[in-house]
Structures are given as C-alpha cells and as structure tokens.
Design a protein around this motif. Structure first.
Motif, PDB file in Angstrom:
ATOM      1  N   HIS A  92     -60.956 -44.645  58.885  1.00 40.36           N
ATOM      2  CA  HIS A  92     -61.399 -45.356  58.874  1.00 40.36           C
ATOM      3  C   HIS A  92     -61.586 -46.509  59.320  1.00 40.36           C
ATOM      4  O   HIS A  92     -60.127 -46.904  59.538  1.00 40.36           O
ATOM      5  CB  HIS A  92     -61.981 -45.648  56.665  1.00 40.36           C
ATOM      6  CG  HIS A  92     -62.901 -44.585  56.464  1.00 40.36           C
ATOM      7  ND1 HIS A  92     -63.766 -44.280  56.385  1.00 40.36           N
ATOM      8  CD2 HIS A  92     -62.274 -44.345  55.329  1.00 40.36           C
ATOM      9  CE1 HIS A  92     -64.118 -43.450  55.285  1.00 40.36           C
ATOM     10  NE2 HIS A  92     -63.174 -42.899  55.148  1.00 40.36           N
ATOM     11  N   PRO A  93     -62.714 -46.623  60.482  1.00 40.60           N
ATOM     12  CA  PRO A  93     -64.135 -45.799  60.626  1.00 40.60           C
ATOM     13  C   PRO A  93     -64.216 -45.149  60.909  1.00 40.60           C
ATOM     14  O   PRO A  93     -63.263 -45.028  62.506  1.00 40.60           O
ATOM     15  CB  PRO A  93     -64.530 -47.368  60.693  1.00 40.60           C
ATOM     16  CG  PRO A  93     -63.765 -48.040  61.700  1.00 40.60           C
ATOM     17  CD  PRO A  93     -62.388 -48.065  60.969  1.00 40.60           C
ATOM     18  N   ARG A  94     -65.179 -44.452  60.467  1.00 41.97           N
ATOM     19  CA  ARG A  94     -65.120 -43.564  61.375  1.00 41.97           C
ATOM     20  C   ARG A  94     -65.998 -43.335  62.304  1.00 41.97           C
ATOM     21  O   ARG A  94     -67.389 -44.586  61.580  1.00 41.97           O
ATOM     22  CB  ARG A  94     -66.068 -42.010  59.813  1.00 41.97           C
ATOM     23  CG  ARG A  94     -64.614 -41.257  59.755  1.00 41.97           C
ATOM     24  CD  ARG A  94     -65.298 -40.607  57.979  1.00 41.97           C
ATOM     25  NE  ARG A  94     -63.969 -39.052  58.150  1.00 41.97           N
ATOM     26  CZ  ARG A  94     -63.800 -39.647  56.710  1.00 41.97           C
ATOM     27  NH1 ARG A  94     -64.561 -39.535  56.190  1.00 41.97           N
ATOM     28  NH2 ARG A  94     -62.671 -38.081  56.568  1.00 41.97           N
ATOM     29  N   ASP A  95     -66.446 -42.785  63.227  1.00 40.03           N
ATOM     30  CA  ASP A  95     -67.270 -42.324  64.701  1.00 40.03           C
ATOM     31  C   ASP A  95     -68.821 -42.406  64.466  1.00 40.03           C
ATOM     32  O   ASP A  95     -68.445 -41.436  64.345  1.00 40.03           O
ATOM     33  CB  ASP A  95     -66.834 -42.156  65.921  1.00 40.03           C
ATOM     34  CG  ASP A  95     -67.502 -42.904  67.099  1.00 40.03           C
ATOM     35  OD1 ASP A  95     -67.480 -42.841  67.879  1.00 40.03           O
ATOM     36  OD2 ASP A  95     -68.899 -42.940  65.994  1.00 40.03           O
ATOM     37  N   PRO A  96     -70.044 -43.585  64.004  1.00 39.88           N
ATOM     38  CA  PRO A  96     -71.428 -42.429  63.502  1.00 39.88           C
ATOM     39  C   PRO A  96     -71.855 -40.952  64.638  1.00 39.88           C
ATOM     40  O   PRO A  96     -72.294 -40.737  64.783  1.00 39.88           O
ATOM     41  CB  PRO A  96     -72.071 -43.354  63.288  1.00 39.88           C
ATOM     42  CG  PRO A  96     -71.727 -44.756  63.868  1.00 39.88           C
ATOM     43  CD  PRO A  96     -69.602 -44.819  63.727  1.00 39.88           C
ATOM     44  N   HIS A 157     -68.696 -41.603  55.163  1.00 38.84           N
ATOM     45  CA  HIS A 157     -68.840 -43.082  56.333  1.00 38.84           C
ATOM     46  C   HIS A 157     -68.058 -43.996  55.687  1.00 38.84           C
ATOM     47  O   HIS A 157     -68.070 -44.956  56.282  1.00 38.84           O
ATOM     48  CB  HIS A 157     -69.768 -42.943  56.544  1.00 38.84           C
ATOM     49  CG  HIS A 157     -70.476 -42.771  57.852  1.00 38.84           C
ATOM     50  ND1 HIS A 157     -70.591 -41.825  58.941  1.00 38.84           N
ATOM     51  CD2 HIS A 157     -71.636 -41.675  57.718  1.00 38.84           C
ATOM     52  CE1 HIS A 157     -71.110 -40.840  59.640  1.00 38.84           C
ATOM     53  NE2 HIS A 157     -72.126 -40.498  58.833  1.00 38.84           N
ATOM     54  N   GLY A 158     -67.572 -44.051  54.419  1.00 39.65           N
ATOM     55  CA  GLY A 158     -66.313 -45.385  53.637  1.00 39.65           C
ATOM     56  C   GLY A 158     -67.702 -46.202  53.393  1.00 39.65           C
ATOM     57  O   GLY A 158     -66.612 -47.134  52.781  1.00 39.65           O
ATOM     58  N   ASP A 178     -62.489 -52.806  55.015  1.00 34.39           N
ATOM     59  CA  ASP A 178     -60.918 -53.760  55.638  1.00 34.39           C
ATOM     60  C   ASP A 178     -61.491 -54.457  56.773  1.00 34.39           C
ATOM     61  O   ASP A 178     -62.841 -53.925  57.299  1.00 34.39           O
ATOM     62  CB  ASP A 178     -60.289 -52.138  56.000  1.00 34.39           C
ATOM     63  CG  ASP A 178     -59.419 -52.074  55.143  1.00 34.39           C
ATOM     64  OD1 ASP A 178     -58.978 -50.282  54.558  1.00 34.39           O
ATOM     65  OD2 ASP A 178     -59.127 -51.246  53.373  1.00 34.39           O
ATOM     66  N   ALA A 179     -60.717 -55.579  56.824  1.00 35.31           N
ATOM     67  CA  ALA A 179     -60.913 -56.069  57.703  1.00 35.31           C
ATOM     68  C   ALA A 179     -61.091 -55.806  58.827  1.00 35.31           C
ATOM     69  O   ALA A 179     -61.843 -56.299  59.802  1.00 35.31           O
ATOM     70  CB  ALA A 179     -60.084 -57.739  57.669  1.00 35.31           C
ATOM     71  N   GLU A 180     -59.944 -55.150  59.224  1.00 33.19           N
ATOM     72  CA  GLU A 180     -59.149 -54.705  60.655  1.00 33.19           C
ATOM     73  C   GLU A 180     -58.693 -53.589  61.187  1.00 33.19           C
ATOM     74  O   GLU A 180     -57.815 -52.835  59.846  1.00 33.19           O
ATOM     75  CB  GLU A 180     -57.866 -55.816  61.341  1.00 33.19           C
ATOM     76  CG  GLU A 180     -57.697 -55.621  63.217  1.00 33.19           C
ATOM     77  CD  GLU A 180     -58.845 -55.955  63.429  1.00 33.19           C
ATOM     78  OE1 GLU A 180     -59.207 -55.616  64.805  1.00 33.19           O
ATOM     79  OE2 GLU A 180     -59.544 -57.485  63.038  1.00 33.19           O
ATOM     80  N   PRO A 181     -59.958 -52.163  61.777  1.00 32.46           N
ATOM     81  CA  PRO A 181     -59.004 -51.368  61.889  1.00 32.46           C
ATOM     82  C   PRO A 181     -58.326 -51.238  63.096  1.00 32.46           C
ATOM     83  O   PRO A 181     -57.667 -51.893  63.675  1.00 32.46           O
ATOM     84  CB  PRO A 181     -60.388 -50.430  62.942  1.00 32.46           C
ATOM     85  CG  PRO A 181     -61.138 -51.847  63.075  1.00 32.46           C
ATOM     86  CD  PRO A 181     -60.963 -53.544  62.591  1.00 32.46           C
TER      87      PRO A 181
END
Length: 358
Positions: A92-96, A157-158, A178-181
């Motif tokens: 995550h994050p996954r790209d929508p 999608h988390g 989460d704050a920072e991917p």
C-alpha cells in the motif's frame, strides 16, 4: 558466471530453505513473511497445514485464534494470505488508476466505510441488515452481495483491514493509514526479495508468472527483470543453472542443515510445492490440485497432499478424520518405499497430523 547446480541440490534447497526449525507462531510468520490462505478444510485449511511444520506444537485453528493478539494482516500478495504488518506495508498504497473499479455505486462504498468506522469490527451480515441484499457481479462472473463486494474493494485499497474471523468469516475494521509510502524502487526490491525468499529457489519462468500475479497486489510493479538484475548485482540474491534453466534464491538461503529422513504431508499450497512447473522439474512428475476437478477426472483426489520423504516428493495422501481417528489414503508415483525409515517416519507424521487436528 552463474554456478551450475544439480536437481538433487535444488531439491534440498527447496526443502531446507523453506522448513526452518519449528518456532513460535509470531516468529514463524515474521520469518516467512507470508502464509497463503485457502478456505477449503480437508482435513484443515491451507494456512494451518502450512504452519504445522513451522510452528512448535501447532494445532488447527491456532492462527485464527491468535490473529488479533499477534497484530497480523490479511491481504493479497501473489495469492491471498496472512502476513506481518511489515509485509502489508509493502502493498500500500495501491494505485487506483490501474486497479479494478467497483461494480456498484461509489456512494455505497462511502456509506459502508462510514458504517464500519463507526461500528468497529464488522461482520458482512451486519451490512446486510443495514443496506439490504442488493447483488453485484463478482470476479468469477457470478453474483455476490453488493456490500460484500464493497468490503473486498475497500480492503484491497487499504481503507479497511481484517480484524479477525468469526467461524472463518472475515471481520473488517477501519485501517490506519501509513504516513509515508515507500519509494517505488525500494518497494520493488523489498517485494522481490520477499517473494523469492518464500518460493526459493525460483526458476526464471516461475519468476515471470509470479510477478504477473504480483501485478494485482502492487499495480505498476513492472520492471521486475531490472529489479532482479539489481538484486543480483548487489549480492542480495544468487542464481544457478540446471539444464539451461536459471534459478534464483536469496544469498545464504541454504546455510541450514535439514533432516533427510523426515516424512511430511504438505499442503497443496505449501511454498515447497507451490510453483507447479518447478515441482515437475525437481521431482519429475506433474502434481495437480483437483478440488475443482470433476470427481471422475481426478487422478490424485479431492485434496491430495504431496508426500515428502527427505528431499523427495514421492506421492500424495488424502486425509480425513473418521470416528475420531485419522484415515489416510496414500498414493505413490513409483513403488511404495520398503525402507523401515520411511515406515517409521510415516507413522510419526500421521500421528502428528492426528494430534494437530484434535
């Protein structure tokens, strides 16, 4: 130049590299990084059958009972399964923009998310009471409750996570963001190292197929060949060849010693047997999972478990409990071994399976 190996050496590496000495449940999952799940229980679910060889004193259902306390996650990697949070963060994050879209109105997804955030751990049946029984097309061309489809999408999608299970059914709660991917290149490297570690030694063809599946878990992963080359150049993975086929594994993957005399019944989704092309290359026969095959077309049985003796997969077994006792129907690719060591090892394994199930 890549080292040349033998099939026997690769067999040993596949077995010893995957079967670490039994540890606690938390340590075993942290070490593995991922344990595949499957809902069929024959004689137990895949995740339990995988963990029984890797966790000291493991009993069927221990993962479900201790899931919340251990702070584990469920998510899709190359397959759906259980994982520590460190693995889930890689997904995550996954790209929508590159993932599937809901086949129900978007406003229903927003309403479901708000409902779960307000309620806490939510069973799918709770949504039926609130939103009704509207149906939507599922990924297999059939129909599911629209709210169930929304739960799956929000989880993917988390926005939701699995909080635990009730009688095998997932309970959902809001996920903390989460704050920072992670930077894309670092993410690709970590995902590649994780998957190669779980399935090592992994052939080049197996790598390609597995990374295609990973495209669902981490859309836009791409460029896996360049990632593998970079990991090899840095010394984080190694490779060797057998009959012109390249195999890859993490550096130091086979440092441990294993027991060549143990007999084990493996789950059909155990990492040792998961990649079917590699299975055929290493053990010389084609194993198939036939739960979804018509009974009259089955060769091995509904839930045939590969039978491992030392470093060789010599057959299969269909196992069930009848009248409180274990019943095992065995099949062999060649003749049944006459070695007393096999007989004693098999007796010990069947006794261990009975304890695991009761």
């Amino acid at each position: 130049m890549a080292a040349r190996l033998t099939i026997a050496a690769l067999r040993r590496q596949a077995v010893v590299g995957s079967l670490s000495p039994p540890a606690s449940l938390a340590r075993a999952i942290a070490t593995a990084g991922f344990v595949q799940a499957d809902p069929i229980r024959a004689p137990a679910r895949a995740q339990d059958l995988i963990l029984r060889h890797r966790v000291a004193g493991y009993r069927a259902g221990d993962l479900e009972r201790r899931f919340h306390r251990l702070g584990l996650e469920e998510d899709f990697l190359y397959a759906y399964g259980f994982m520590p949070r460190a693995t889930a963060r890689l997904l995550h994050p996954r790209d929508p923009a590159t993932s599937g879209r809901l086949e129900v109105p978007h406003d229903l997804a927003a309403e479901v998310l708000a409902f779960v955030r307000d309620r806490g751990a939510t069973h799918p049946a709770d949504l039926v009471e609130r939103f009704g029984r509207e149906r939507a097309v599922n990924g297999w061309g059939g129909f599911s409750k629209a709210t169930t489809r929304v739960l799956h999408s929000l989880h993917y999608h988390g926005q939701l996570r699995v909080a635990g299970r009730r009688d095998g059914i997932r309970l959902y709660e809001a996920a903390a963001l989460d704050a920072e991917p992670m930077a894309p290149e670092a993410r690709r490297r970590q995902v590649a190292l994780l998957v190669i570690g779980v399935l090592a030694p992994l052939a080049e063809a197996g790598l390609a197929g597995t990374f295609n599946l990973l495209g669902r878990a981490v859309p836009g992963l791409g460029g896996w060949r360049q990632t593998i080359a970079a990991l090899q150049a840095s010394g984080e993975i190694e490779r060797g060849e057998v009959d012109g086929q390249r195999y890859y594994w993490p550096a130091g993957h086979v440092a441990r010693r294993g027991s060549p005399s143990a007999v084990r019944l493996l789950a059909p989704f155990d990492p040792i047997v998961w990649e079917r092309r590699r299975f055929e290359q290493l053990w010389g026969w084609e194993y198939r999972f036939e739960a979804y095959t018509k009974p009259e077309q089955r060769r091995f049985g509904y839930y045939a478990m590969p039978l491992l003796w030392g470093y060789d997969v010599i057959g299969w077994a269909n196992v069930s409990m009848r009248g409180g006792r274990l019943d095992a129907d065995l099949g062999f690719i060649r003749a049944r071994p006459k070695d007393p060591g096999f007989r004693h090892g098999l007796d010990a394994e069947l006794a261990a399976m009975e304890r695991f199930l009761t």
